[in-house]
Scaffold this motif. Structure first.
Motif: not given
Length: 245
Positions: A146-163
């Motif tokens: 699980i990499v993010a919780e709450g209202t999800l959008n491009v500003n809260t998911v943090y794509p660079r952390e996923i990469i």
């Protein structure tokens, strides 16, 4: 009937349920009987038939009972801290089992098991949760987080952390998933935008984004519904434009 005789009668009934399970598994069990036997683990000297019936009456289905908060469960007569804990513990163990059995399996042959795990772990949650499944070059599953919780959008998911996590796992491909607490399986404009952003970043980092799953009252696959194909075309167009600039 005095208390001692009543307890002996209840013990005999629970023993018969246990014997049935040992002989045939859950085949032939009703939802109420499964819950009754489970509740008895937390309160072994208590008649759990009525609390099991009341739980199903309150929540409407077996799955909804397991998704209910502990405090809500304890509003039902006969459900206390011990048997309420038993319900939540079994739910957590099932989720852990479904996750662990995915390790090393190839996604193309196990997509149904992936959906089962995600549905079990994400359906019924009151807030949005974003999960990433990491795969190797043969599309065998390495792990999920699980990499993010709450209202999800491009500003809260943090794509660079996923990469970053993908590189730490030495992953070659990803599957992303999130839930809709409303139960809806329809992708939103924001869901599609987020998918395109992540897919483009994955392409730049030589990773594959295989699918985006939405979990609600069931599951929805971007890949199965053709959306991943259009996302890949847009990513390729963006890459070609970048190369020509």
């Amino acid at each position: 009937m005095d208390k001692e005789l009543w307890q002996k009668k209840g013990e005999g009934h629970r023993a018969r349920l246990r014997d049935r399970f040992l002989a045939r598994g859950l085949d032939g069990f009703s939802d109420a009987e499964i819950l009754e036997l489970l509740l008895s683990f937390g309160t072994p000297r208590t008649d759990c038939k009525e609390p099991a019936r009341l739980l199903l009456q309150k929540y409407g289905s077996f799955a909804k009972v397991f998704e209910a908060p502990v405090a809500s469960l304890q509003e039902v007569k006969g459900i206390g801290p011990k048997n309420g804990f038993a319900i939540h513990f079994i739910h957590a163990v099932a989720s852990y089992y479904l996750k662990e059995r995915l390790h090393g399996k190839r996604y193309l042959h196990s997509s149904r098991e992936v959906a089962e795990y995600l549905i079990h772990s994400m359906r019924g949650l009151k807030k949005e949760v974003f999960t990433v499944i990491f795969l190797d070059s043969s599309h065998a599953i390495i792990d999920s987080e699980i990499v993010a919780e709450g209202t999800l959008n491009v500003n809260t998911v943090y794509p660079r952390e996923i990469i970053k996590r993908a590189l730490e796992f030495h992953a070659a491909a990803l599957i992303i998933a999130h839930n809709h607490p409303s139960g809806s399986l329809q992708p939103s404009t924001q869901d599609i935008k987020l998918t395109k952003t992540l897919a483009l970043l994955c392409r730049y980092m030589q990773l594959q984004l295989l699918d985006h799953l939405i979990i609600g009252d069931g599951s929805y696959s971007f890949a199965d519904n053709g959306l991943m194909d259009s996302v890949r075309v847009e990513c390729q167009t963006a890459m070609d434009t970048f190369d020509r600039s």
